[in-house]
Design an enzyme around this catalytic site. Structure first.
Site, PDB file in Angstrom:
ATOM      1  N   ARG A 138       0.841  -1.207   0.000  1.00 19.21           N
ATOM      2  CA  ARG A 138       0.000   0.000   0.000  1.00 19.21           C
ATOM      3  C   ARG A 138       0.875   1.256   0.000  1.00 19.21           C
ATOM      4  O   ARG A 138       0.500   2.298  -0.510  1.00 19.21           O
ATOM      5  CB  ARG A 138      -0.971  -0.012   1.192  1.00 19.21           C
ATOM      6  CG  ARG A 138      -1.841   1.225   1.266  1.00 19.21           C
ATOM      7  CD  ARG A 138      -3.167   1.046   2.012  1.00 19.21           C
ATOM      8  NE  ARG A 138      -3.107   0.145   3.133  1.00 19.21           N
ATOM      9  CZ  ARG A 138      -2.542   0.415   4.307  1.00 19.21           C
ATOM     10  NH1 ARG A 138      -1.972   1.589   4.535  1.00 19.21           N
ATOM     11  NH2 ARG A 138      -2.544  -0.486   5.274  1.00 19.21           N
ATOM     12  N   TYR A 180     -15.645  18.062 -16.060  1.00 15.81           N
ATOM     13  CA  TYR A 180     -16.029  16.658 -15.962  1.00 15.81           C
ATOM     14  C   TYR A 180     -17.152  16.513 -14.931  1.00 15.81           C
ATOM     15  O   TYR A 180     -16.997  16.866 -13.763  1.00 15.81           O
ATOM     16  CB  TYR A 180     -14.807  15.809 -15.583  1.00 15.81           C
ATOM     17  CG  TYR A 180     -15.126  14.357 -15.537  1.00 15.81           C
ATOM     18  CD1 TYR A 180     -15.307  13.625 -16.707  1.00 15.81           C
ATOM     19  CD2 TYR A 180     -15.272  13.698 -14.326  1.00 15.81           C
ATOM     20  CE1 TYR A 180     -15.621  12.274 -16.669  1.00 15.81           C
ATOM     21  CE2 TYR A 180     -15.577  12.353 -14.282  1.00 15.81           C
ATOM     22  CZ  TYR A 180     -15.753  11.647 -15.456  1.00 15.81           C
ATOM     23  OH  TYR A 180     -16.070  10.322 -15.411  1.00 15.81           O
ATOM     24  N   ASP A 205      -6.640  19.633 -14.713  1.00 15.76           N
ATOM     25  CA  ASP A 205      -7.068  18.333 -15.231  1.00 15.76           C
ATOM     26  C   ASP A 205      -6.615  18.263 -16.685  1.00 15.76           C
ATOM     27  O   ASP A 205      -7.167  18.930 -17.557  1.00 15.76           O
ATOM     28  CB  ASP A 205      -8.589  18.189 -15.113  1.00 15.76           C
ATOM     29  CG  ASP A 205      -9.091  16.831 -15.611  1.00 15.76           C
ATOM     30  OD1 ASP A 205      -8.369  16.162 -16.373  1.00 15.76           O
ATOM     31  OD2 ASP A 205     -10.225  16.449 -15.240  1.00 15.76           O
ATOM     32  N   LYS A 249      -8.038   7.115 -19.409  1.00 15.70           N
ATOM     33  CA  LYS A 249      -8.288   7.636 -20.748  1.00 15.70           C
ATOM     34  C   LYS A 249      -7.022   7.510 -21.608  1.00 15.70           C
ATOM     35  O   LYS A 249      -6.570   6.416 -21.844  1.00 15.70           O
ATOM     36  CB  LYS A 249      -8.801   9.073 -20.636  1.00 15.70           C
ATOM     37  CG  LYS A 249      -9.900   9.254 -19.557  1.00 15.70           C
ATOM     38  CD  LYS A 249     -11.187   8.542 -19.866  1.00 15.70           C
ATOM     39  CE  LYS A 249     -12.181   8.504 -18.704  1.00 15.70           C
ATOM     40  NZ  LYS A 249     -12.491   9.760 -18.065  1.00 15.70           N
TER      41      LYS A 249
HETATM   42  C1  LIG Z   1     -12.841  10.227 -16.801  1.00 18.75           C
HETATM   43  C2  LIG Z   1     -12.471  11.570 -16.324  1.00 18.75           C
HETATM   44  C3  LIG Z   1     -12.313  11.825 -14.943  1.00 18.75           C
HETATM   45  C4  LIG Z   1     -12.587  10.776 -13.885  1.00 18.75           C
HETATM   46  O1  LIG Z   1     -11.695   9.687 -13.953  1.00 18.75           O
HETATM   47  P1  LIG Z   1     -12.091   8.147 -13.665  1.00 18.75           P
HETATM   48  O2  LIG Z   1     -10.834   7.433 -14.039  1.00 18.75           O
HETATM   49  O3  LIG Z   1     -13.275   7.794 -14.493  1.00 18.75           O
HETATM   50  O4  LIG Z   1     -12.388   8.039 -12.199  1.00 18.75           O
HETATM   51  C5  LIG Z   1     -11.938  13.118 -14.574  1.00 18.75           C
HETATM   52  N1  LIG Z   1     -11.712  14.087 -15.489  1.00 18.75           N
HETATM   53  C6  LIG Z   1     -11.860  13.862 -16.819  1.00 18.75           C
HETATM   54  C7  LIG Z   1     -11.615  14.966 -17.792  1.00 18.75           C
HETATM   55  C8  LIG Z   1     -12.235  12.601 -17.276  1.00 18.75           C
HETATM   56  O5  LIG Z   1     -12.391  12.393 -18.590  1.00 18.75           O
END
Ligand SMILES: *Cc1c(COP(=O)(O)O)cnc(C)c1O
Length: 381
Positions: free
Chosen positions: A54, A106, A179, A204
């Protein structure tokens, strides 16, 4: 200085930091799933301070080391999902602190921030980024600890000037989190523009194959906020598993190739449908007609990304009819994989969503773009 200190990001990614397994000479990182690590006779950890997975697990650490280099940061942390990573940042604040974020971002993160901040006594202002001076007005010097932005922002692809917002955040004593899920280090490196932390849903583009859930944070400085975030992951335990980390590393080897192809395809689709008889508007920062194209060009020198949205003439019904008629694009949420996806965000986000209901979001993959254009043409006919 070793060779790997001077090599460029695309090389570091393709070779996973030039890792060679000392035991076999394999050119691929070894999977080490052990959750516990031995101590020597003096009761000291035998290797690299490792005690328990962890805290320190070898495969997640390899992916963190690579991502740190790609973003030009000093440290990175992987989490079990993007949301776990984002939550660790927000949960590092204290009651009475204040966050500035944006109205269109998001959706799941925005919704969670709204309810979490309300329940835990953290102030939250969501700004309309199309208004000049929106961030200057929203920050409260001394109280605002975090400015959270997403650029280009899901799913309208509005662009925010990272360097300008970094100045506003820092002048108020706040840190800027960007982000960069949709942008990836291939197209832009927010830490070089003044951001303090870069966030990724590694689910992604970083992984890129729609088969791993993961989140990542990369920091410019190992400061007290970062220490609290690190402490959260260690003790709350939202770590990424070994096998997922290994798959993520494997995905990152082709990151530069994939993102370049996605950008090329997205640009071709944007240009093809810009001014098309069935299309009200194409939302893509790479088009000269995009209101913040100049900012996008300045801060995304690598390209404009694989995400775009189409506003369909005829409103909600026409948009849904188009998705129903698509055969090559798959109707599914998420983004950043090698396969192209389409989503009607207004349906997914529900009645509180600020997203127009004639809008389709496209995550453009690495397929032959002629097939994608033909699919859209046929579905719109
Ligand atoms: C998918 C996404 C998230 C959240 O991430 P997860 O891996 O689904 O928890 C946050 N910001 C953006 C721009 C995203 O596309």
């Amino acid at each position: 200085m070793t060779d790997s200190d001077t090599r460029r990001p695309a090389t570091l990614a393709a070779q996973t930091l030039h890792s060679i397994d000392p035991a076999t000479g394999g050119v691929v990182p070894v999977i080490q799933p052990s959750t516990t690590f031995v101590r020597d006779r003096d009761y000291q950890p035998l290797v690299d301070g490792r005690i328990y997975a962890r805290d320190h697990a070898p495969n997640p650490e390899q992916a963190e080391a690579l991502l740190t280099r790609l973003e030009g940061g000093t440290d990175a942390l992987l989490f079990a999902s993007g949301m776990a990573a984002a939550a660790a940042v927000v949960q590092a604040l204290r009651p009475g602190d204040h966050i500035v974020a944006q109205n269109v971002m998001y959706w799941t993160l925005r919704s969670w921030m709204v309810s979490f901040c309300a329940e835990w006594g953290i102030g939250l202002d969501l700004v309309d980024t199309s208004q000049e001076g929106a961030f200057e007005e929203a920050v409260q010097t001394g109280k605002t600890k975090l400015v959270w932005i997403e650029t280009p922002a899901n799913p309208t692809w509005d662009v925010i000037d990272i360097a300008a917002v970094a100045e506003v955040a820092h002048a108020a004593g706040a840190q800027l989190v960007v982000d960069s899920t949709v942008v990836t280090p291939v197209l832009s490196r927010p830490l070089e523009l003044g951001a303090d932390i870069v966030f990724h849903s590694a689910t992604k583009y970083l992984n890129g194959h729609s088969d791993v859930l993961a989140g990542a944070l990369v920091t410019a400085n190992e400061d007290p906020l970062w220490a609290r975030i690190k402490d959260n992951r260690l003790n709350v335990g939202g770590v990424l598993g070994t096998f997922e980390a290994w798959l993520l590393l494997r995905g990152m080897r082709t990151l530069y190739l994939r993102v370049e192809r996605c950008c090329e395809n997205a640009m071709a689709i944007a240009r093809h449908f810009d001014g098309h008889a069935a299309i009200e508007a194409v939302l893509y920062p790479g088009l000269e007609s995009h209101p913040r194209h100049a900012v996008a060009r300045k801060q995304m020198p690598g390209g404009f990304g694989g995400m775009l949205s189409l506003r369909i003439k005829g409103g909600r019904e026409a948009a849904l009819r188009c998705t129903a008629n698509l055969n090559c694009f798959q109707r599914a949420t998420s983004l950043g994989g090698v396969e192209s996806l389409v989503e009607h965000r207004a349906s997914v986000e529900g009645p509180d969503s600020p997203i127009p209901d004639d809008m389709l979001r496209l995550s453009v993959g690495v397929e032959d773009v002629e097939d994608l254009i033909l699919d859209l043409e046929t579905a719109l006919a």
